[in-house]
Design an enzyme around this catalytic site. Structure first.
Site, mmCIF file in Angstrom:
data_model
loop_
_atom_site.group_PDB
_atom_site.id
_atom_site.type_symbol
_atom_site.label_atom_id
_atom_site.label_comp_id
_atom_site.label_asym_id
_atom_site.label_seq_id
_atom_site.Cartn_x
_atom_site.Cartn_y
_atom_site.Cartn_z
ATOM 1 N N ASN A 110 0.816 -1.212 0.000
ATOM 2 C CA ASN A 110 0.000 0.000 0.000
ATOM 3 C C ASN A 110 0.850 1.263 0.000
ATOM 4 O O ASN A 110 0.613 2.193 -0.778
ATOM 5 C CB ASN A 110 -0.935 0.010 1.216
ATOM 6 C CG ASN A 110 -1.969 -1.099 1.161
ATOM 7 O OD1 ASN A 110 -1.999 -1.870 0.197
ATOM 8 N ND2 ASN A 110 -2.800 -1.197 2.176
ATOM 9 N N THR A 155 -17.495 38.601 -30.543
ATOM 10 C CA THR A 155 -18.308 38.187 -29.402
ATOM 11 C C THR A 155 -19.572 37.562 -29.971
ATOM 12 O O THR A 155 -20.114 38.052 -30.976
ATOM 13 C CB THR A 155 -18.682 39.370 -28.477
ATOM 14 O OG1 THR A 155 -19.446 40.332 -29.221
ATOM 15 C CG2 THR A 155 -17.419 40.045 -27.925
ATOM 16 N N HIS A 156 -20.044 36.506 -29.369
ATOM 17 C CA HIS A 156 -21.189 35.745 -29.888
ATOM 18 C C HIS A 156 -20.932 35.247 -31.310
ATOM 19 O O HIS A 156 -21.871 35.044 -32.085
ATOM 20 C CB HIS A 156 -22.481 36.576 -29.865
ATOM 21 C CG HIS A 156 -22.784 37.211 -28.555
ATOM 22 N ND1 HIS A 156 -23.431 36.548 -27.539
ATOM 23 C CD2 HIS A 156 -22.484 38.457 -28.066
ATOM 24 C CE1 HIS A 156 -23.552 37.351 -26.486
ATOM 25 N NE2 HIS A 156 -22.977 38.511 -26.779
ATOM 26 N N SER A 278 -8.018 15.577 -48.781
ATOM 27 C CA SER A 278 -9.243 14.793 -48.924
ATOM 28 C C SER A 278 -9.015 13.689 -49.953
ATOM 29 O O SER A 278 -8.252 13.861 -50.909
ATOM 30 C CB SER A 278 -10.384 15.695 -49.384
ATOM 31 O OG SER A 278 -11.459 14.928 -49.891
ATOM 32 N N ASN A 286 -6.846 20.221 -44.693
ATOM 33 C CA ASN A 286 -7.593 20.056 -43.445
ATOM 34 C C ASN A 286 -6.712 20.275 -42.212
ATOM 35 O O ASN A 286 -5.563 19.844 -42.184
ATOM 36 C CB ASN A 286 -8.193 18.656 -43.374
ATOM 37 C CG ASN A 286 -9.204 18.415 -44.477
ATOM 38 O OD1 ASN A 286 -9.910 19.328 -44.877
ATOM 39 N ND2 ASN A 286 -9.248 17.184 -44.973
ATOM 40 N N TYR A 318 -7.120 1.360 2.192
ATOM 41 C CA TYR A 318 -6.860 0.990 0.803
ATOM 42 C C TYR A 318 -7.994 0.123 0.260
ATOM 43 O O TYR A 318 -8.546 -0.725 0.964
ATOM 44 C CB TYR A 318 -5.532 0.234 0.674
ATOM 45 C CG TYR A 318 -5.298 -0.235 -0.738
ATOM 46 C CD1 TYR A 318 -4.813 0.638 -1.709
ATOM 47 C CD2 TYR A 318 -5.627 -1.536 -1.128
ATOM 48 C CE1 TYR A 318 -4.637 0.229 -3.027
ATOM 49 C CE2 TYR A 318 -5.450 -1.959 -2.442
ATOM 50 C CZ TYR A 318 -4.960 -1.068 -3.375
ATOM 51 O OH TYR A 318 -4.804 -1.477 -4.665
ATOM 52 N N GLN A 323 -6.578 0.828 -7.897
ATOM 53 C CA GLN A 323 -5.725 0.315 -8.971
ATOM 54 C C GLN A 323 -6.089 0.953 -10.310
ATOM 55 O O GLN A 323 -5.218 1.195 -11.155
ATOM 56 C CB GLN A 323 -5.885 -1.200 -9.061
ATOM 57 C CG GLN A 323 -5.179 -1.864 -10.240
ATOM 58 C CD GLN A 323 -5.380 -3.364 -10.217
ATOM 59 O OE1 GLN A 323 -5.032 -4.024 -9.244
ATOM 60 N NE2 GLN A 323 -5.956 -3.912 -11.284
ATOM 61 N N LYS A 326 -4.655 4.381 -12.303
ATOM 62 C CA LYS A 326 -3.515 4.417 -13.221
ATOM 63 C C LYS A 326 -3.980 4.418 -14.669
ATOM 64 O O LYS A 326 -3.490 5.196 -15.488
ATOM 65 C CB LYS A 326 -2.584 3.221 -12.953
ATOM 66 C CG LYS A 326 -1.780 3.350 -11.674
ATOM 67 C CD LYS A 326 -0.821 2.185 -11.487
ATOM 68 C CE LYS A 326 -1.507 0.974 -10.914
ATOM 69 N NZ LYS A 326 -0.559 -0.114 -10.571
#
Length: 433
Positions: A110, A155-156, A278, A286, A318, A323, A326
């Site tokens: 642990n 803006t917007h 493409s 792209n 624990y 586990q 990770k």
């Protein structure tokens, strides 16, 4: 080999496969840190009389051999080893005999895995910090290089006011400063030693936890043994929030790039070798790199939520659930480093269009500037606003955008504040010392 094997222990192969899962693949990343933890732990054991000097020398010599094998990519985890801890202890015992069996005194898997993860995360935080600094330096440099090239601000998603590429690059540089504030906080949370807390309830051996803290270059230690175990999951979650913040900055930058490279914007472009085409449309270039940065970074931003759901309602102590942290966090670390590196490559080769605001569709972008000119002549703002609004409605508004703008205050087009931003970055970087 299982460290918990006893006589007549016989675990179902199906259960073993399920409980180990993908753990060994991620344990390889911890191999170096497991050895470093064992070097510190055994040096401490010798200092408190639990190992002889001869045993310590023998153990250290072989641990350094194993460490070199790991760094040379000559190391693997055997099928019959349960985890990285089992593998290294098994190798050590096979090579030096009984002394190898003594390294686990005063230690549990642990606190062993807890210190491994903290050492790994600490190292990766510093790696990410450097990658962020590389991008930051590039952004500030590009900000200065293109400070006089105007760019429409939105803006917007509607045309709003004039901006500049200097401001655009600098904005993302300053965003990274705030991101590193969170990364520095995660670094300090991570940089505490849990080794010596055992299974979470300490040890009856006279362990010197301050010694292992110094040997492993931790800033301090987790004092309470129960809390030392509670930092599993909490540490990973803290790191994930800082990664998410950096990813958010990169994702937004990538989205801007995808818009700006679009033919309807045509603000920026890149060399052919950095774009893709493409299968049926020969004219296409792209922005696949930026689209993948956006996607990968959006996925990284989901990691804190996934860890939250994984860790919710776990009591102290624990639990095997931990586990899985990770396989949630570790891939995100690698993805973020990759995204930072490719962003540097792309922005190092960016091509900036000039005279963007000469396009007729941007004719009203200087309306605020025109209002401000009237205000500077003594006309009340509301009256100036009304006058310009009427001109715009009649289609009579005109403005010479080529003349110098009157912005002089901090943060405006004419003042990028890059020196101040660089100073802030320097202040944050000192927190990692």
């Amino acid at each position: 080999m299982k460290l918990w094997n006893k006589e007549n222990t016989n675990t179902s192969q199906q259960v073993e496969a399920f409980t180990v899962g993908r753990d060994k693949a991620f344990d390889i990343l911890l191999a170096e840190y497991d050895v470093l933890g064992s070097l510190a732990h055994t040096e401490m054991l010798e200092s408190v009389g639990l190992l002889t000097r001869e045993e310590l020398n023998l153990i250290h010599k072989e641990l350094h051999n194993i460490l070199q094998e790991i760094r040379n990519a000559q190391f693997s985890i055997d099928d019959d080893a349960e985890d990285i801890h089992s593998q290294i202890e098994m190798m050590l015992t096979e090579r030096i005999g009984t002394a190898g069996k003594k390294i686990h005194s005063g230690r549990s898997r642990n606190d062993q895995i807890a210190v491994d993860i903290k050492l790994y995360l600490r190292a990766e935080i510093l790696n990410i910090q450097q990658e962020v600094k590389n991008l930051f330096d590039l952004l500030l440099n590009q900000s200065s290089t293109y400070k006089d090239i105007l760019l429409p601000g939105y803006t917007h998603l509607q045309i709003a006011m004039p901006s500049s590429f200097g401001l655009w690059f600098g904005a993302y540089a300053e965003s990274l400063v705030d991101d590193l504030e969170l990364l520095a906080a995660a670094y300090h949370i991570t940089n505490k030693n849990p080794l010596g807390s055992g299974a979470g309830y300490g040890s009856s051996f006279p362990l010197d936890r301050k010694k292992t803290t110094a040997l492993l270059h931790f800033e301090t230690l987790n004092y309470n043994s129960v809390y030392a175990q509670m930092t599993r999951g909490k540490t990973e979650k803290s790191v994930s929030f800082s990664l998410s913040s950096i990813a958010s900055t990169l994702s937004k930058l990538a989205m801007d790039a995808c818009l700006y490279i679009n033919q309807n914007f045509a603000f920026i472009s890149f060399p052919d070798e950095l774009t893709t085409g493409s299968s049926i449309m020969p004219h296409k270039k792209n922005p696949d790199v930026f689209e993948l940065i956006r996607a990968k970074c959006n996925r990284i931003q989901s990691i804190p939520n996934e860890l939250t759901l994984l860790l919710t309602n776990l009591p102290s102590g624990y639990h095997r659930d931990l586990q899985l942290t990770k396989e949630v966090l570790f891939p995100g670390i690698e993805e973020l480093k990759s995204c930072l590196q490719i962003t540097v490559l792309m922005l190092s080769n960016i091509r900036i269009s000039d005279n963007i605001l000469g396009d007729k569709k941007y004719q009203y972008i200087f309306s605020v500037e025109a209002v401000n000119e009237l205000v500077n002549k003594g006309i009340p703002f509301r009256e100036a606003y009304q006058q310009l609004g009427d001109l715009i409605q009649k289609g009579e508004f005109q403005f010479d955008y080529t003349k110098p703008l009157h912005h002089t205050h901090e943060g405006s087009i004419g003042n990028l504040c890059n020196d101040q931003i660089a100073h802030e970055m320097k202040r944050i970087l000192e927190k990692f010392s």
